[in-house]
Design an enzyme around this catalytic site. Sequence first.
Site, PDB file in Angstrom:
ATOM      1  N   ASP A  51       0.833  -1.211   0.000  1.00 50.09           N
ATOM      2  CA  ASP A  51       0.000   0.000   0.000  1.00 50.09           C
ATOM      3  C   ASP A  51       0.861   1.252   0.000  1.00 50.09           C
ATOM      4  OD1 ASP A  51       0.730  -0.717   2.729  1.00 50.09           O
ATOM      5  OD2 ASP A  51      -0.551   0.935   3.379  1.00 50.09           O
ATOM      6  N   GLU A  54       0.173  -1.044   5.640  1.00 52.69           N
ATOM      7  CA  GLU A  54       1.222  -0.637   6.575  1.00 52.69           C
ATOM      8  C   GLU A  54       1.057   0.820   6.965  1.00 52.69           C
ATOM      9  OE1 GLU A  54       5.206   1.110   7.620  1.00 52.69           O
ATOM     10  OE2 GLU A  54       3.871   1.568   5.956  1.00 52.69           O
TER      11      GLU A  54
END
Length: 483
Positions: free
Chosen positions: A78, A145
């Site tokens: 991400d 994350e």
Amino acid sequence: MRVLENCEPKRVFYYFEEICKIPHGSGNTKQISDYLVSFAKEHGLEYVQDELNNVVIYKPATAGYENAPTVIIQGHMDMVCEKRPDVDHDFTKDGLNLSVKDGFITANGTTLGGDDGIAVAYGLALLESKEIEHPALEVLITVDEEIGLLGAVGLDCSVLKGRRLINLDSEAEGSLWISCAGGLSGVSRIPVQRVQAEGEKIQIKICGLMGGHSGSEIDKKRANANILMGRFLYGLRKNADYEIVSMEGGQKDNAITREALAVILADSKALEAVKAYGEKVQKELREEYAGTDDGITIQITEMGSSSEMVLHPTSREKVLFYLMEIPFGIQKMSGSIEGLVETSTNIGIVKLSENEFFGSSGVRSSVEAARDALSDKIEYLTEFLGGTYEIQGAYPAWEYRKESPLRDKMVEVYEEMYGRKPEVVAIHAGLECGLFYKKIEGLDCVSLGPDMKDIHTSEEVLDIASAGRVWEYLVKVLANLKN
């Protein structure tokens, strides 16, 4: 022609460009997760895709490395989604608009996602290669994350056999990161009441700030637009009568807020006073932040006469009190590691809705007790104002390991390649290594990565040559991990 076609190493940047075509902001990772699964199937590699969309792809050891300990190569899929206000881009469906200039890759007005797309590209290039020598690999790419290490938190680590982990989520070539801060998101919700009022509607915009990563760049003495908005509105009370209609600033609590917007209602006679105060404060702030945030700008815009639901005076004072008292920036430097920020906080998001004032702070510390004490301070402030407080996405610090064969080998390889020692450092930013260190007994891990600038901002760039050197170093390290 591909934008990155002439960038070396070619296969790394081939995969980086492929990744950039796929929307992969935090919370929107299914498509890129499925891309990784398709890659594994295409190359005949075993894989696991869990219910969170974390992906592990396995590759057997090359000849001569069958008895070497398995190595985990780890990054996250991400990215932080930020853009300049003048850029038309939908992160949920648009790929990134890449360009190359002066040896750097940028995404033309949006975040690039080099944090941590370069890790994914490295991982795929390793998995694809038939020439690189290496032990058995477990390439672990996690989700979300950037919004609390959620993928790492939810990962069932029984899918991993490796006890050596190379994390590729740093952005400083020549540095080996061996410890990091823990953190959490402290979320405040304060109920507000509104009343009807009439007057001149005025928009106040604080913009032009540098922003940056709330961990690695919290020591750069940059301003936070939410904090400045609180200061502006508090000081404005002494110069003009006004009421608050709306307020918002920031999208992520791990990014130092670059812009904040408020709409107020004031008497027509107060308009000139608001403008004059804006000019005065802009001049003062540019002097205060000279050398770190010289571009701070306060824009005052007339919006015409209007009838609005504004904050009740008591609610207005609660919001201002919160913004004036909420801690921001470095709270304590480490007493044992020179130059290391131990504890900090960043009020990255504020949002005023019809019935509630919302604030979210990213709290970081390498000392768990200090992290929790700072969180308690924000909780007490929130509850004092009649609100509720919630901790989200708490993650542990990655503790320094005195005995680390992986670190020792990586230092040795670096010296062989470059004739000097790498920097071996503890950092204030948060990494997933802390969670894996807690979950996997005996884990030995090191983090590295190429040079990137202004991550988590629309000015983010990736150094092409640095990415190439880090790739060569990574390949050399793997070749030296026979035992």
